[in-house]
Write a protein that holds these residues in place. Structure first.
Motif, PDB file in Angstrom:
ATOM      1  N   LEU A 295       0.828  -1.209   0.000  1.00  0.00           N
ATOM      2  CA  LEU A 295       0.000   0.000   0.000  1.00  0.00           C
ATOM      3  C   LEU A 295       0.862   1.259   0.000  1.00  0.00           C
ATOM      4  O   LEU A 295       0.558   2.241  -0.689  1.00  0.00           O
ATOM      5  N   PHE A 296       1.944   1.214   0.759  1.00  0.00           N
ATOM      6  CA  PHE A 296       2.817   2.388   0.830  1.00  0.00           C
ATOM      7  C   PHE A 296       3.558   2.612  -0.488  1.00  0.00           C
ATOM      8  O   PHE A 296       3.619   3.733  -1.001  1.00  0.00           O
ATOM      9  N   PRO A 300       2.663   6.664  -4.971  1.00  0.00           N
ATOM     10  CA  PRO A 300       2.883   7.583  -6.107  1.00  0.00           C
ATOM     11  C   PRO A 300       2.037   7.278  -7.343  1.00  0.00           C
ATOM     12  O   PRO A 300       2.004   8.086  -8.281  1.00  0.00           O
ATOM     13  N   GLU A 301       1.367   6.129  -7.371  1.00  0.00           N
ATOM     14  CA  GLU A 301       0.570   5.772  -8.544  1.00  0.00           C
ATOM     15  C   GLU A 301      -0.676   6.659  -8.648  1.00  0.00           C
ATOM     16  O   GLU A 301      -1.140   7.233  -7.659  1.00  0.00           O
ATOM     17  N   LYS A 302      -1.217   6.747  -9.851  1.00  0.00           N
ATOM     18  CA  LYS A 302      -2.474   7.469 -10.036  1.00  0.00           C
ATOM     19  C   LYS A 302      -3.569   6.777  -9.229  1.00  0.00           C
ATOM     20  O   LYS A 302      -3.562   5.558  -9.069  1.00  0.00           O
ATOM     21  N   LYS A 303      -4.519   7.566  -8.758  1.00  0.00           N
ATOM     22  CA  LYS A 303      -5.537   7.042  -7.855  1.00  0.00           C
ATOM     23  C   LYS A 303      -6.257   5.828  -8.433  1.00  0.00           C
ATOM     24  O   LYS A 303      -6.501   4.841  -7.738  1.00  0.00           O
ATOM     25  N   PHE A 309      -2.021  -1.667  -8.086  1.00  0.00           N
ATOM     26  CA  PHE A 309      -0.568  -1.844  -8.032  1.00  0.00           C
ATOM     27  C   PHE A 309      -0.128  -2.291  -6.640  1.00  0.00           C
ATOM     28  O   PHE A 309       0.787  -3.108  -6.495  1.00  0.00           O
ATOM     29  N   ALA A 310      -0.787  -1.771  -5.603  1.00  0.00           N
ATOM     30  CA  ALA A 310      -0.461  -2.185  -4.231  1.00  0.00           C
ATOM     31  C   ALA A 310      -0.616  -3.691  -4.077  1.00  0.00           C
ATOM     32  O   ALA A 310       0.229  -4.363  -3.454  1.00  0.00           O
ATOM     33  N   GLU A 315       1.392  -9.236  -3.721  1.00  0.00           N
ATOM     34  CA  GLU A 315       1.416 -10.586  -4.289  1.00  0.00           C
ATOM     35  C   GLU A 315       2.847 -11.020  -4.602  1.00  0.00           C
ATOM     36  O   GLU A 315       3.268 -12.131  -4.260  1.00  0.00           O
ATOM     37  N   ALA A 316       3.613 -10.138  -5.228  1.00  0.00           N
ATOM     38  CA  ALA A 316       4.980 -10.487  -5.638  1.00  0.00           C
ATOM     39  C   ALA A 316       5.905 -10.667  -4.440  1.00  0.00           C
ATOM     40  O   ALA A 316       6.754 -11.565  -4.428  1.00  0.00           O
TER      41      ALA A 316
END
Length: 627
Positions: A295-296, A300-303, A309-310, A315-316
């Motif tokens: 989550l942190f 910086p990703e778009k909303k 992406f979090a 997962e990775a």
């Protein structure tokens, strides 16, 4: 390192109480003398504690009762009180006899089913082997053929005492599994890891006042986030980027089964270093850690893409396809988000530059980063300072300051600072440098907690090969006499300048040694201490794509940073309106941001296409999130 815990003979970890040492020594003295010299007893205790702290610092292990008693015995003998030492030895022998008798009694109770265990509530109940077997079977799922309960139980039963807590019983099960790990059967490490995870679950349930079935439930994860944000353990602005509904949605993606995929060493690292559990009060669990990190790192990703992406990062990382370095895993999700792994500094030959760098090293170490420091500009021992000959103490005293900084700023106790120090093989202090970590010599010239490295030009290796002489110089004197710095050159230009310095009669602080003898000293030191590392500066600088803009003087601990550096230089100190402003011309400092791909889990084209973009993107975000 202050001693807070010790290991009992049955494997239990308990609080360290120095008064027990004091009382045991006093008891031995009373059998020889009428009165007890309390000052003498305290002196012995202080010596033992000092040695314990020194051992703990170097080996990072919880000292055992046996070790403590061995140290007491030795100190008594060393002080010349052989009769008291003898009484202490007899006291130990008597205690051992009583323990053996008690142990036999415990085993009889175990065999006759009258031994009791103490539950976390304080209630006592009869020990039941069947319950133990059930716990083991849960932890050993998938490994029942290779790892048998009875093998583990034969070791475990030697540690079971009447009234043992269920928590200690689980710990001892884990330790018994560790004792059974062999090259031919490594699966015990999986079982030990699962038992360790069960311990963490039990503690988290107790501390968070939740049921076992509620572990990793969305509501409980939100509650943990609320609590940790309030206490300052989690990033204070999390809810500016995520709604609680989004946090709950993210928590539904938690895969609890992954906790049973981690081997013992991984769970140990979680518990001792990475889980955010201040004061060793277990609250955060492994999957919550990975989700909070994801989550942190997605902030910086778009909303519209952030939560997605979090979950990719979670997962990775939780599946161990991507491994994050210590600063990133440790500091992501916190208010102190220094996420970079390594830094590389270049130190100039003046107090401002030296202490400015040391302060930077302390700040980096504070938040989990490592650093490489080039010290080749610093004048040698015996060089002049402001025209006063012989005034310089050389490079070693500054290395000791850096060494003590690495010890003092120890990343909230999670680990000592990791700092490498580099100087040149032609520096007049090279022999002192090579002896930094050897056992012989003045302890005041030692620095055992840094990682020394030598910058070696091709010319030195050529002279070793040809069995020729090698000249050592003071870098400050070369700069004063020639107006140029030898360390600023490499390859053919270095060779030309170096040969000129050898012929320059104005240079007085130079020594001639046999190149092969210096190389032998280096090899001997490497065998004794494992240090120093070697940095072949000409090789690196020849392929440096930025050679037009500077020089690569050194690398850092991992030796993957090979980029230009230059010192920050002091400009002025201004006092104005009750404030002090110190201005520096910023030098070139190199930062390393990294993550590792686990090729054992990522080895198909599909997996590569999925994981590599996530790794690269999260590293971009690391740069944006760094403070």
């Amino acid at each position: 390192m202050k001693i807070e815990k010790i290991k009992k003979r049955d494997g239990r970890i308990v609080d360290f109480d120095v008064s027990r040492i004091f009382n045991a020594i006093s008891r031995a003295i009373r059998e020889v003398e009428k009165t007890v010299d309390t000052d003498y007893v305290q002196e012995i205790c202080d010596d033992v504690v000092y040695e314990l702290e020194d051992l703990a610092l170097n080996y990072d292990e919880t000292p055992s009762v046996e070790l403590i008693q061995d140290l007491v015995e030795r100190r008594l003998a060393d002080s010349g009180n052989f009769e008291i030492a003898k009484r202490y030895i007899l006291y130990r022998a008597e205690r051992a006899r009583l323990r053996a008798k008690k142990r036999l009694d415990e085993l009889k109770k175990l065999e006759t089913n009258v031994l009791k265990v103490t539950k976390s509530s304080g209630k006592k109940e009869l020990f039941k082997k069947s319950k133990l077997r059930k716990t083991f079977q849960r932890a050993a799922k998938g490994f029942q053929r290779q790892c048998l309960f009875n093998e583990m139980y034969e070791i475990l039963k030697l540690t079971i005492v009447d009234g043992i807590s269920t928590e200690d019983l689980l710990k001892n099960m884990r330790r018994a599994c560790l004792d059974l790990i062999t090259v031919n059967n490594i699966h015990w490490q999986n079982i030990a890891g699962r038992l360790y995870t069960m311990e963490l679950y039990a503690k988290a349930c107790r501390n968070r006042k939740i049921k076992h079935s509620e572990i990793y439930s969305p509501d409980k994860f939100v509650a943990l986030m609320d609590d940790y944000i309030k206490k300052g353990h989690y990033y204070k602005d999390f809810y500016q980027y995520y709604t609680k509904a989004e946090i709950r949605k993210a928590a539904r993606a938690i895969n609890k089964k992954r906790d049973f995929d981690y081997v013992y060493s991984t769970v140990l690292a979680f518990d001792k270093r990475y889980l955010k559990n201040p004061n060793k009060v277990v609250m955060e669990l492994p999957q919550e850690m990975y989700l909070a990190v994801g989550l942190f790192l997605a902030i910086p990703e778009k909303k519209e893409n952030r939560l997605q992406f979090a979950l990719k990062v979670y997962e990775a990382c939780s599946s161990q396809k991507i491994s994050l370095p210590t600063p990133t895993l440790l500091n992501s999700r916190t208010n102190y988000h220094q996420l970079s792994s390594c830094f590389k500094f270049n130190v100039d030959d003046d107090l401002r530059s030296i202490y400015h760098t040391i302060e930077n090293l302390a700040q980096i170490s504070k938040f989990g980063g490592g650093a490489g420091t080039y010290l080749g500009h610093i004048r040698s021992r015996g060089a002049a300072i402001r025209g006063v000959s012989g005034a310089s103490g050389g490079v070693v005293p500054w290395i000791r300051v850096i060494n003590n900084t690495a010890n003092s700023v120890n990343q909230l106790g999670s680990r000592l600072g990791a700092i490498s120090v580099t100087t040149d093989v032609w520096h007049r202090d090279i022999y002192d440098f090579l002896n930094l970590q050897t056992e012989a010599g003045d302890i005041r010239t030692k620095a055992f907690d840094v990682f020394p490295a030598i910058s070696v030009p091709d010319l030195f290796m050529q002279r070793v090969e040809k069995d020729q002489d090698w000249t050592l110089f003071d870098p400050h004197e070369i700069a004063e006499v020639t107006g140029k710095r030898l360390e600023d050159y490499f390859d053919k230009d270095f060779k030309k300048f170096y040969l000129g310095c050898e012929k320059n009669n104005k240079l007085k602080l130079k020594e001639t040694v046999r190149a092969k003898d210096l190389f032998k000293t280096f090899m001997k030191t490497a065998v004794e201490t494992g240090m120093p590392y070697v940095f072949f500066r000409d090789t690196v600088n020849r392929v440096n794509p930025n050679k037009h803009a500077g020089n690569v003087y050194s690398t850092q601990l991992c030796t993957e940073i090979c980029q230009n550096t230059s010192p920050s230089r002091f400009i002025e100190e201004v006092v104005e309106d009750g404030t002090v402003a110190i201005k520096y011309e910023i030098g070139d400092t190199v930062v390393c941001n990294l993550a590792s791909i686990n090729v054992a889990r990522v080895n198909t084209q599909k997996e590569i296409d999925e994981i590599f973009p996530v790794a690269m993107r999260l590293l971009d975000n690391v740069i944006d999130l760094n403070f």
